[in-house]
Motif scaffolding. Structure first.
Motif, PDB file in Angstrom:
ATOM      1  N   SER A  88       0.635  -1.109  -0.079  1.00 55.46           N
ATOM      2  CA  SER A  88      -0.093   0.003  -0.111  1.00 55.46           C
ATOM      3  C   SER A  88       0.818   1.077  -0.011  1.00 55.46           C
ATOM      4  N   LYS A  89       1.976   1.177   0.620  1.00 59.80           N
ATOM      5  CA  LYS A  89       2.915   2.288   0.693  1.00 59.80           C
ATOM      6  C   LYS A  89       3.251   2.464  -0.653  1.00 59.80           C
ATOM      7  N   ALA A  90       3.841   1.444  -1.544  1.00 60.60           N
ATOM      8  CA  ALA A  90       4.441   1.580  -2.893  1.00 60.60           C
ATOM      9  C   ALA A  90       3.235   2.055  -3.530  1.00 60.60           C
ATOM     10  N   LEU A  91       1.824   1.753  -3.344  1.00 64.60           N
ATOM     11  CA  LEU A  91       0.824   2.057  -4.170  1.00 64.60           C
ATOM     12  C   LEU A  91       0.909   3.759  -4.018  1.00 64.60           C
ATOM     13  N   MET A  92       0.928   3.960  -2.917  1.00 66.15           N
ATOM     14  CA  MET A  92       0.695   5.482  -2.416  1.00 66.15           C
ATOM     15  C   MET A  92       1.832   6.433  -3.260  1.00 66.15           C
ATOM     16  N   VAL A  93       3.104   6.049  -3.031  1.00 73.25           N
ATOM     17  CA  VAL A  93       4.165   6.693  -3.741  1.00 73.25           C
ATOM     18  C   VAL A  93       4.122   6.733  -5.367  1.00 73.25           C
ATOM     19  N   THR A  94       3.509   5.466  -5.840  1.00 77.83           N
ATOM     20  CA  THR A  94       3.338   5.361  -7.361  1.00 77.83           C
ATOM     21  C   THR A  94       2.213   6.693  -7.762  1.00 77.83           C
ATOM     22  N   ALA A  95       1.291   6.690  -7.018  1.00 77.73           N
ATOM     23  CA  ALA A  95       0.152   7.754  -7.220  1.00 77.73           C
ATOM     24  C   ALA A  95       0.633   8.972  -6.919  1.00 77.73           C
ATOM     25  N   ALA A  96       1.283   9.443  -5.924  1.00 76.08           N
ATOM     26  CA  ALA A  96       2.133  10.596  -5.800  1.00 76.08           C
ATOM     27  C   ALA A  96       3.147  11.189  -6.665  1.00 76.08           C
ATOM     28  N   ILE A  97       3.877  10.027  -7.487  1.00 77.79           N
ATOM     29  CA  ILE A  97       4.584  10.420  -8.196  1.00 77.79           C
ATOM     30  C   ILE A  97       4.050  10.828  -9.582  1.00 77.79           C
ATOM     31  N   SER A  98       3.010  10.081 -10.030  1.00 78.90           N
ATOM     32  CA  SER A  98       2.249  10.144 -10.911  1.00 78.90           C
ATOM     33  C   SER A  98       1.547  11.578 -11.283  1.00 78.90           C
ATOM     34  N   ALA A  99       1.017  11.861  -9.982  1.00 78.42           N
ATOM     35  CA  ALA A  99       0.258  13.160  -9.859  1.00 78.42           C
ATOM     36  C   ALA A  99       1.206  14.317  -9.919  1.00 78.42           C
ATOM     37  N   LEU A 100       2.486  14.156  -9.470  1.00 79.21           N
ATOM     38  CA  LEU A 100       3.542  15.157  -9.268  1.00 79.21           C
ATOM     39  C   LEU A 100       3.582  16.339 -10.720  1.00 79.21           C
ATOM     40  N   PRO A 101       3.442  16.003 -11.924  1.00 79.94           N
ATOM     41  CA  PRO A 101       3.612  16.606 -13.074  1.00 79.94           C
ATOM     42  C   PRO A 101       2.261  17.605 -12.890  1.00 79.94           C
ATOM     43  N   VAL A 102       1.320  17.157 -12.592  1.00 84.05           N
ATOM     44  CA  VAL A 102      -0.055  17.868 -12.542  1.00 84.05           C
ATOM     45  C   VAL A 102       0.046  19.005 -11.382  1.00 84.05           C
ATOM     46  N   ILE A 103       0.576  18.478 -10.359  1.00 83.61           N
ATOM     47  CA  ILE A 103       0.691  19.574  -9.262  1.00 83.61           C
ATOM     48  C   ILE A 103       1.697  20.430  -9.423  1.00 83.61           C
ATOM     49  N   MET A 104       2.786  20.122 -10.059  1.00 84.09           N
ATOM     50  CA  MET A 104       4.024  21.201 -10.494  1.00 84.09           C
ATOM     51  C   MET A 104       3.511  22.186 -11.530  1.00 84.09           C
ATOM     52  N   LYS A 105       2.707  21.949 -12.295  1.00 81.52           N
ATOM     53  CA  LYS A 105       2.041  22.915 -13.550  1.00 81.52           C
ATOM     54  C   LYS A 105       1.211  23.915 -12.845  1.00 81.52           C
ATOM     55  N   SER A 106       0.339  23.377 -11.900  1.00 78.39           N
ATOM     56  CA  SER A 106      -0.554  24.426 -11.170  1.00 78.39           C
ATOM     57  C   SER A 106      -0.130  24.961  -9.916  1.00 78.39           C
ATOM     58  N   ARG A 107       0.091  26.194  -9.872  1.00 85.99           N
ATOM     59  CA  ARG A 107       0.496  26.774  -8.806  1.00 85.99           C
ATOM     60  C   ARG A 107      -0.412  26.781  -7.485  1.00 85.99           C
ATOM     61  N   PRO A 108      -1.704  26.972  -7.648  1.00 86.32           N
ATOM     62  CA  PRO A 108      -2.521  26.645  -6.473  1.00 86.32           C
ATOM     63  C   PRO A 108      -2.558  25.322  -5.832  1.00 86.32           C
ATOM     64  N   LEU A 109      -2.441  24.289  -6.615  1.00 83.30           N
ATOM     65  CA  LEU A 109      -2.279  22.878  -6.153  1.00 83.30           C
ATOM     66  C   LEU A 109      -0.723  22.378  -5.465  1.00 83.30           C
ATOM     67  N   LEU A 110       0.149  23.315  -6.175  1.00 83.38           N
ATOM     68  CA  LEU A 110       1.360  23.066  -5.396  1.00 83.38           C
ATOM     69  C   LEU A 110       1.276  23.809  -3.992  1.00 83.38           C
ATOM     70  N   LEU A 111       0.828  24.974  -3.845  1.00 81.91           N
ATOM     71  CA  LEU A 111       0.688  25.618  -2.492  1.00 81.91           C
ATOM     72  C   LEU A 111      -0.064  24.812  -1.436  1.00 81.91           C
ATOM     73  N   ALA A 112      -1.313  24.168  -2.233  1.00 82.51           N
ATOM     74  CA  ALA A 112      -2.110  23.395  -1.359  1.00 82.51           C
ATOM     75  C   ALA A 112      -1.649  22.021  -0.884  1.00 82.51           C
ATOM     76  N   SER A 113      -0.772  21.460  -1.785  1.00 82.29           N
ATOM     77  CA  SER A 113      -0.185  20.044  -1.388  1.00 82.29           C
ATOM     78  C   SER A 113       0.964  20.545  -0.427  1.00 82.29           C
ATOM     79  N   ALA A 114       1.542  21.618  -0.573  1.00 86.42           N
ATOM     80  CA  ALA A 114       2.703  21.969   0.418  1.00 86.42           C
ATOM     81  C   ALA A 114       2.233  22.081   1.879  1.00 86.42           C
ATOM     82  N   ALA A 115       1.036  23.047   1.811  1.00 84.52           N
ATOM     83  CA  ALA A 115       0.404  23.104   3.052  1.00 84.52           C
ATOM     84  C   ALA A 115      -0.153  21.816   3.685  1.00 84.52           C
TER      85      ALA A 115
END
Length: 152
Positions: free
Chosen positions: A101-128
């Protein structure tokens, strides 16, 4: 491939094989003698118990009681080993499920990383959210095992 074997081969060559074999032979001989004395003491203890019970109840009954006691102890030890094996298998299954389950969560986080990096509000929300998670996790770890005092 060979670069990884270098330190291993160097440590193997540095090991004193003669001292290791002397120590191994000495330990085997001493443990074998200790085992012989332990088994002798066990056999004499069982014989003394059988003789004592034989003087009270008669020899056939005494031998049956001693044999029954040994059988009960063997059964208890067997059940203990079976329960420990089941508990270990359960812990292994839980650890495997947790790691998957940890590996699945890491994979999901890595796959969502490009979308988060492109959107500034999502980047700030995820950092918070990440900081909030870390803070709550650290705050929860300081109170473990301690009872909170009531407020006056």
């Amino acid at each position: 491939m060979m670069a990884g074997l270098g330190p291993l081969l160097a440590s193997l060559a540095a090991m004193d094989v003669a001292a290791f074999t002397r120590r191994l032979k000495r330990n085997v001989i001493l443990y074998a003698l200790a085992l012989i004395f332990l088994l002798t003491a066990y056999a004499l203890g069982v014989a003394a118990l059988a003789i004592q019970l034989g003087s009270l109840w008669g020899m056939p009954i005494a031998l049956l009681v001693v044999a029954g006691g040994a059988l009960v102890l063997a059964l208890i030890m067997y059940l203990w080993v079976v329960m420990e094996n089941r508990a270990e298998a359960r812990r292994k299954r839980e650890a495997a499920a947790s790691s998957s389950s940890k590996a699945l969560m890491v994979t999901a986080a890595i796959s969502a990383l490009p979308v988060i990096m492109k959107s500034r509000p999502l980047l700030l929300a995820s950092a918070a959210a990440g900081l909030g998670f870390l803070l709550t996790r650290n705050m929860g770890s300081t109170d473990r095992g301690h009872a909170r005092e009531p407020a006056e």
